[in-house]
Design a protein around this motif. Structure first.
Motif, short mmCIF file in Angstrom:
data_model
loop_
_atom_site.label_atom_id
_atom_site.label_comp_id
_atom_site.label_asym_id
_atom_site.label_seq_id
_atom_site.Cartn_x
_atom_site.Cartn_y
_atom_site.Cartn_z
N THR A 3 56.92 63.38 4.05
CA THR A 3 56.73 65.13 3.75
C THR A 3 56.46 65.68 3.10
O THR A 3 56.36 64.60 1.94
CB THR A 3 57.95 65.83 4.45
OG1 THR A 3 58.63 65.24 3.78
CG2 THR A 3 58.43 65.62 5.90
N LEU A 7 48.32 69.97 2.54
CA LEU A 7 47.93 70.19 3.87
C LEU A 7 46.13 69.72 3.98
O LEU A 7 45.95 69.28 4.47
CB LEU A 7 48.31 71.47 4.19
CG LEU A 7 47.27 72.17 4.75
CD1 LEU A 7 46.73 71.62 6.29
CD2 LEU A 7 46.03 73.92 5.63
N THR A 36 45.25 60.90 15.69
CA THR A 36 46.72 60.54 14.93
C THR A 36 46.75 59.31 14.93
O THR A 36 47.36 59.03 13.96
CB THR A 36 47.70 61.30 15.85
OG1 THR A 36 48.03 60.97 16.76
CG2 THR A 36 47.73 62.74 15.56
N CYS A 41 49.73 58.28 11.47
CA CYS A 41 50.61 60.12 11.66
C CYS A 41 51.03 60.18 12.48
O CYS A 41 50.53 59.67 13.92
CB CYS A 41 50.10 61.00 10.99
SG CYS A 41 48.38 61.55 11.92
N GLY A 44 52.40 65.03 16.49
CA GLY A 44 52.38 66.07 16.20
C GLY A 44 51.60 66.69 14.97
O GLY A 44 51.42 67.74 14.84
N VAL A 45 51.06 65.67 14.04
CA VAL A 45 50.60 66.32 12.86
C VAL A 45 49.35 66.80 13.11
O VAL A 45 49.50 67.95 11.90
CB VAL A 45 50.68 64.83 11.65
CG1 VAL A 45 49.85 65.62 10.63
CG2 VAL A 45 51.79 64.54 11.43
N HIS A 47 48.24 68.83 15.59
CA HIS A 47 48.78 70.03 15.99
C HIS A 47 49.54 71.27 14.63
O HIS A 47 49.77 72.34 15.70
CB HIS A 47 48.96 70.30 17.29
CG HIS A 47 48.66 69.33 18.06
ND1 HIS A 47 47.30 70.04 18.87
CD2 HIS A 47 48.37 67.92 19.84
CE1 HIS A 47 46.91 69.29 19.56
NE2 HIS A 47 47.34 67.93 19.75
N LYS A 48 50.68 70.48 13.73
CA LYS A 48 50.86 71.44 13.12
C LYS A 48 50.28 72.66 12.38
O LYS A 48 50.66 73.25 11.82
CB LYS A 48 51.77 70.40 12.34
CG LYS A 48 52.45 71.04 11.01
CD LYS A 48 53.59 70.21 10.49
CE LYS A 48 54.08 71.25 9.48
NZ LYS A 48 55.23 70.25 8.36
N HIS A 49 48.79 71.48 11.51
CA HIS A 49 47.67 71.76 11.45
C HIS A 49 46.59 72.64 11.59
O HIS A 49 45.66 73.86 11.21
CB HIS A 49 47.15 70.81 10.01
CG HIS A 49 48.96 70.45 9.62
ND1 HIS A 49 49.22 70.85 8.40
CD2 HIS A 49 48.76 69.11 9.88
CE1 HIS A 49 49.75 70.28 7.51
NE2 HIS A 49 49.63 69.39 8.26
#
Length: 198
Positions: A3, A7, A36, A41, A44-45, A47-49
């Motif tokens: 974390t 970005l 991913t 990673c 979900g990373v 789709h987070k960005h």
């Protein structure tokens, strides 16, 4: 993925992973899960960005297309120096010896991506190739102004021939393509520039 990663770092890691997949396995192998996993990673990373996978792909193409602006400025700075063919050769080597051909294949492969890119760019044509034609046209116009390219030469057509023929030489992933330093590429450039360069 830790974390607190900026970005831009996440985006670059995902973009680089997508490029590796494209080069290794082609556009059909490019999925959000594959990207991913390649980036190391969590699923979900991405789709987070990015809103969705098509948005990710569109950003990848737009990012790589924007990088041509730096190359365009460098090429324009060479006008009047060296030889016209010598100045153009590294540009063609970079375009066809890189991930650009794979990205063009991706755009051709995915209809929805092509539509989205047309909307984002506000212009028709294949990303990267269209911008490459414009970059070479501007350079040839500068050389024309300096008298090193014939005044009546249709520089846009010449640029299109260089990019189109270069793409045809390198686009087939299953065949043996000529190496960027090959005599075949030199012959293609000589044919396209014949009667154009003084």
């Amino acid at each position: 993925m830790p974390t607190g990663v900026a970005l831009r770092d996440v985006r670059e890691q995902l973009f680089a992973a997508a490029e590796r997949i494209l080069l290794r396995a082609g556009p059909h192998a490019l999925t959000s899960r594959a990207v991913t996993a390649e980036a190391g990673c969590a699923k979900g990373v991405l789709h987070k960005h990015f809103a969705d996978f098509d948005a990710f792909l569109a950003e990848l193409v737009m990012d790589r297309t924007a990088r041509l602006e730096t190359e365009a400025a460098e090429l324009l700075g060479k006008a009047g120096t060296g030889t016209v063919a010598g100045n153009l050769r590294p540009v063609l080597d970079g375009l066809f010896g890189s991930v650009a051909v794979a990205i063009v294949s991706l755009v051709i492969f995915r209809d929805d991506l092509r539509t989205r890119l047309r909307e984002l760019r506000g212009a028709p044509g294949l990303p990267l190739l269209t911008e490459a034609v414009a970059m070479i046209s501007r350079y040839l116009e500068a050389e024309q102004d300096l008298g090193r390219v014939a005044p009546g030469a249709d520089v846009t057509s010449v640029a299109g021939m260089l990019i189109g023929t270069g793409h045809l030489m390198f686009a087939d992933r299953s065949a043996t393509s000529p190496a960027p330093s090959s005599a075949e590429v030199d012959r293609m450039m000589a044919a396209a520039l014949a009667g154009v360069v003084r």
